[in-house]
Design an enzyme around this catalytic site. Structure first.
Site, mmCIF file in Angstrom:
data_model
loop_
_atom_site.group_PDB
_atom_site.id
_atom_site.type_symbol
_atom_site.label_atom_id
_atom_site.label_comp_id
_atom_site.label_asym_id
_atom_site.label_seq_id
_atom_site.Cartn_x
_atom_site.Cartn_y
_atom_site.Cartn_z
ATOM 1 N N HIS A 151 -31.110 -39.813 5.048
ATOM 2 C CA HIS A 151 -32.244 -38.887 5.087
ATOM 3 C C HIS A 151 -31.748 -37.481 4.784
ATOM 4 O O HIS A 151 -31.031 -36.883 5.579
ATOM 5 C CB HIS A 151 -32.891 -38.950 6.469
ATOM 6 C CG HIS A 151 -34.183 -38.214 6.582
ATOM 7 N ND1 HIS A 151 -34.758 -37.518 5.540
ATOM 8 C CD2 HIS A 151 -35.026 -38.056 7.644
ATOM 9 C CE1 HIS A 151 -35.891 -36.981 5.953
ATOM 10 N NE2 HIS A 151 -36.076 -37.296 7.218
ATOM 11 N N CYS B 75 -38.729 -32.033 6.989
ATOM 12 C CA CYS B 75 -38.437 -33.113 6.046
ATOM 13 C C CYS B 75 -39.491 -33.269 4.961
ATOM 14 O O CYS B 75 -39.347 -34.112 4.077
ATOM 15 C CB CYS B 75 -38.267 -34.421 6.811
ATOM 16 S SG CYS B 75 -37.018 -34.295 8.109
ATOM 17 N N HIS C 86 -41.678 -42.611 3.061
ATOM 18 C CA HIS C 86 -40.814 -41.711 3.834
ATOM 19 C C HIS C 86 -39.746 -42.551 4.522
ATOM 20 O O HIS C 86 -38.580 -42.179 4.519
ATOM 21 C CB HIS C 86 -41.652 -40.931 4.837
ATOM 22 C CG HIS C 86 -40.899 -39.862 5.558
ATOM 23 N ND1 HIS C 86 -40.192 -38.871 4.898
ATOM 24 C CD2 HIS C 86 -40.730 -39.616 6.893
ATOM 25 C CE1 HIS C 86 -39.626 -38.061 5.787
ATOM 26 N NE2 HIS C 86 -39.929 -38.500 6.995
#
Length: 416
Positions: A344, A167, A307
């Site tokens: 996400h 990620c 994040h």
């Protein structure tokens, strides 16, 4: 060739294909409105999945920028990257030709790559045998093809690479591209992240790892970063691309400048394959080192695009890291998670979130964190709950963290 004198690096173009909009303008408007891009999965039958919702890209047509034959030979993650890159190049009004092609490169990250084509070809292998597998399977699947196909499509012959750091991949790609321009290896870099992991196998794997939200009865409120009732992340898909350009080049051609990239740092927790180190020391170092790299002081930071995954572990850990890196000033800045709206995007998240960060600087507005209704007592910063906010943003950071303990922070500021 490398130059010992570090170059100033500016952002001259942006492109975005996201669950809340398929152009830069639609994406930014969606962020400002607090638009929710989460809904039931339509790309496959998810009735037997533990999680049955996500942030899908809607009304997307790859043939807007690709001919039909080319598009058929690409996985969806490459569709997103190539099309978002074309948007960014158009936005920058950057013409690639015989004179400058060697000085313009591509660096696009992805966490997984062509998972859908791998799943489809595995089914063909089992049902029909190896001779029926596509000769395009490998080039459609491998992660570097987002960068490779973008370069082919645009004719960019400069430095080319791909980051695959879960990620954090999109942010690593932007940071590495920044270094190439800063150190004179390229005049401009097309960089960012892309992902298309809304597939049956992906959902099965992430659900088994207990990483996803299972709020199937209320998907609109499933992505709720920093909220006490969060229960996991929501999968998204798409791509965000930036044009990073040497300042002298941008000025010489009269380019629009959104902002300046000034810092980049990456660290590793070296702790666990999926969980962040609880005290947040790895992320703390990434934030602090990015500021040191940029020559900026903590009290100069106005905004952080967090994040903010909406997982129980990440949001508390990231909050600790921000406070440890910025001290008491952490309570004076706006921190928001745009994943509350987009979900996400894994390796694509750093791309669309860097785009949002740069736009916050350019527009002096910050996106909200939606669905933050019951704040976690351990998450005690200003997360811009519910509504976007007008704010003078002189300096902004973008955080990305990934499985394997990867931590990345990017630093941007107003161009002056």
């Amino acid at each position: 060739m490398a130059n010992l004198e570090k170059k100033r690096v500016v952002v001259t173009g942006l492109g975005a294909i996201t669950p809340i909009g398929n152009t830069l303008q639609d994406y930014w408007q969606g962020l400002m409105e607090g638009r929710n891009g989460i809904g039931p999965i339509t790309r496959f039958d998810a009735s037997d999945q533990a999680c049955r919702f996500g942030g899908e890209v809607k009304d997307f047509d790859a043939t807007q920028f690709l001919d039909r034959k080319e598009a058929k030979r690409m996985d969806r993650f490459c569709h997103f990257a190539v099309c978002a890159s074309q948007q960014a190049i158009n936005d920058a009004k950057l013409v690639i030709n015989e004179l400058n092609a060697d000085e313009i490169g591509v660096l696009i990250g992805t966490g997984i790559g062509g998972l859908k084509v791998l799943e489809d070809q595995q089914t063909i292998l089992l049902d029909k045998g190896p001779s029926r597998c596509s000769p395009f399977m490998i080039p459609m699947m491998i992660a570097n093809m987002a960068s490779g196909l973008t370069a082919i499509n645009l004719g960019a012959k400069g430095p080319n690479n791909c980051t695959v750091t879960a990620c954090a991949a999109g942010s690593n790609a932007i940071g590495d591209a920044f270094r190439l321009v800063q150190n004179g290896y390229a005049k401009a870099m097309i960089c960012g992240g892309t992902e298309a992991a809304i597939t049956p196998l992906s959902y099965a794997g992430f659900a088994s790892a207990r990483a996803l939200s299972f709020r199937n009865d209320d998907p609109l409120h499933a992505s709720r970063p920093f909220d006490k009732d969060r229960d996991g992340f929501v999968m998204g898909e798409g791509s965000g691309i930036l044009i990073l350009e040497e300042l002298e080049s941008a000025l010489a051609r009269g380019a629009k400048i959104y902002g300046e990239m000034v810092g980049y740092a990456m660290t590793c927790d070296a702790y666990h394959i999926t969980a962040p180190v609880p005290d947040g020391r790895g992320a703390t170092r990434a934030i602090a080192w990015a500021l040191k790299d940029s020559g900026l002081k903590p009290e100069m930071v106005s905004y952080i695009n967090a994040h903010g995954t909406s997982t129980p572990a990440n949001d508390v850990t990231e909050t600790r890291a921000i406070k440890q890196a910025l001290g008491n000033h952490a309570y004076n800045i706006a921190v928001s998670s745009t994943k509350s709206m987009t979900g996400h995007l894994l390796g694509g998240s750093g791309g669309i979130e860097a785009v949002a960060t740069v736009m916050a600087i350019a527009e002096d507005k910050v996106p909200p964190t939606i669905n933050l209704e019951n704040p976690d007592p351990e998450c005690d910063l200003d997360y811009v709950p519910g509504q976007s906010r007008a704010l003078i943003v002189d300096v902004a950071l973008s955080n990305s963290f990934g499985f394997g303990g990867h931590n990345v922070t990017l630093a941007f500021k107003k161009y002056q």
